[in-house]
Scaffold this motif. Structure first.
Motif, PDB file in Angstrom:
ATOM      1  N   ALA A  72       0.899  -1.257  -0.126  1.00 34.36           N
ATOM      2  CA  ALA A  72      -0.080  -0.020   0.050  1.00 34.36           C
ATOM      3  C   ALA A  72       0.783   1.071  -0.037  1.00 34.36           C
ATOM      4  CB  ALA A  72      -0.782  -0.089   1.314  1.00 34.36           C
ATOM      5  N   GLY A  73       0.282   2.563  -0.359  1.00 44.08           N
ATOM      6  CA  GLY A  73       1.187   3.658  -0.291  1.00 44.08           C
ATOM      7  C   GLY A  73       1.899   3.840  -1.429  1.00 44.08           C
ATOM      8  N   ASP A  74       2.830   4.969  -1.390  1.00 46.50           N
ATOM      9  CA  ASP A  74       3.751   5.391  -2.371  1.00 46.50           C
ATOM     10  C   ASP A  74       5.156   5.121  -1.966  1.00 46.50           C
ATOM     11  OD1 ASP A  74       5.301   6.659  -4.311  1.00 46.50           O
ATOM     12  OD2 ASP A  74       4.084   8.455  -4.402  1.00 46.50           O
ATOM     13  N   HIS A  75       5.938   4.203  -2.339  1.00 45.15           N
ATOM     14  CA  HIS A  75       7.220   4.027  -1.779  1.00 45.15           C
ATOM     15  C   HIS A  75       8.268   4.710  -3.136  1.00 45.15           C
ATOM     16  CE1 HIS A  75       6.046   2.297   1.689  1.00 45.15           C
ATOM     17  NE2 HIS A  75       5.134   1.452   1.042  1.00 45.15           N
ATOM     18  N   ASP A  76       7.737   4.957  -4.122  1.00 43.11           N
ATOM     19  CA  ASP A  76       8.606   5.419  -5.350  1.00 43.11           C
ATOM     20  C   ASP A  76       9.723   6.046  -4.936  1.00 43.11           C
ATOM     21  OD1 ASP A  76       6.702   4.215  -7.064  1.00 43.11           O
ATOM     22  OD2 ASP A  76       5.866   6.145  -7.761  1.00 43.11           O
ATOM     23  N   GLU A  77       9.837   7.367  -4.146  1.00 42.41           N
ATOM     24  CA  GLU A  77      11.014   8.079  -3.941  1.00 42.41           C
ATOM     25  C   GLU A  77      11.970   7.395  -3.054  1.00 42.41           C
ATOM     26  OE1 GLU A  77      10.245  12.057  -3.124  1.00 42.41           O
ATOM     27  OE2 GLU A  77       9.106  12.403  -4.612  1.00 42.41           O
ATOM     28  N   SER A  78      11.432   6.503  -2.156  1.00 40.61           N
ATOM     29  CA  SER A  78      12.361   5.684  -1.441  1.00 40.61           C
ATOM     30  C   SER A  78      13.239   4.593  -2.154  1.00 40.61           C
ATOM     31  CB  SER A  78      11.862   5.089   0.059  1.00 40.61           C
ATOM     32  OG  SER A  78      10.771   4.372  -0.207  1.00 40.61           O
ATOM     33  N   ASN A  79      12.163   3.861  -2.817  1.00 38.38           N
ATOM     34  CA  ASN A  79      12.948   2.802  -3.744  1.00 38.38           C
ATOM     35  C   ASN A  79      13.703   3.725  -4.756  1.00 38.38           C
ATOM     36  OD1 ASN A  79      11.297   0.724  -2.593  1.00 38.38           O
ATOM     37  ND2 ASN A  79       9.806   0.853  -4.163  1.00 38.38           N
ATOM     38  N   TYR A  80      13.628   4.538  -5.493  1.00 35.91           N
ATOM     39  CA  TYR A  80      14.302   5.306  -6.175  1.00 35.91           C
ATOM     40  C   TYR A  80      15.667   5.786  -5.832  1.00 35.91           C
ATOM     41  CZ  TYR A  80      16.376   8.572  -9.812  1.00 35.91           C
ATOM     42  OH  TYR A  80      17.182   9.257 -10.812  1.00 35.91           O
ATOM     43  N   ALA A  81      15.645   6.058  -4.439  1.00 36.72           N
ATOM     44  CA  ALA A  81      16.871   6.637  -3.909  1.00 36.72           C
ATOM     45  C   ALA A  81      17.824   5.478  -3.613  1.00 36.72           C
ATOM     46  CB  ALA A  81      16.536   7.089  -2.231  1.00 36.72           C
TER      47      ALA A  81
END
Length: 159
Positions: A111-120
């Motif tokens: 659930a939720g948006d993890h795009d920025e942490s995954n991208y980092a």
């Protein structure tokens, strides 16, 4: 000889530069949170299907090639500027496509948006902005290994 066997794949993996300890730490922290959510929200069917998919990826080269081909196409489709790397905006497109595919296959998704942490994490492999498909594959090995380690430890504790 033009065959690409598993020994070629392991040689390619061995040729990749080692990930930094900082990147490994980012992966381990992120996966620990992901595991906790998977444990709470994954259905028994999703957990069993996920385990079977990982087993097939390890044991069936054709299945692994099919999965990598699918992700390679998603990667190339998302790489709108054609530089062979995904920036954050392109990664968001890639991840949205991967999530649609996962939902269509009844795979567990966070659930939720993890795009920025995954991208980092993905962007930490090299100094340049963005990451290549090869760099993503470098991250996925330790990511899946950590998830498997946590699942195995949890199963052992439940015995």
């Amino acid at each position: 000889e033009f065959r690409r066997g598993s020994s070629d794949l392991s040689r390619m993996a061995d040729a990749a530069p080692a990930l930094s300890q900082a990147t490994i730490d980012l992966i381990n922290t992120r996966v620990t949170g992901q595991f906790a959510e998977w444990k709470q929200t994954g259905t028994p069917e999703q957990k069993a299907a996920g385990a079977d998919k990982l087993r097939r990826m390890r044991e069936e080269p054709e299945f692994m090639a099919e999965q990598m081909g699918k992700f390679g196409k998603m990667f190339n489709d998302a790489d709108t500027n054609g530089d062979g790397k995904l920036n954050l905006e392109e990664y968001k497109v890639f991840n949205a496509a991967a999530k649609v595919d996962a939902i269509a296959n009844n795979d567990w998704t966070e659930a939720g948006d993890h795009d920025e942490s995954n991208y980092a994490i993905l962007n930490s492999v090299s100094a340049e902005d963005g990451f290549t498909m090869a760099e993503m594959q470098q991250i996925m090995g330790p990511w899946m290994a950590k998830m498997t380690e946590l699942k195995n430890a949890d199963e052992a504790a439940a015995q």
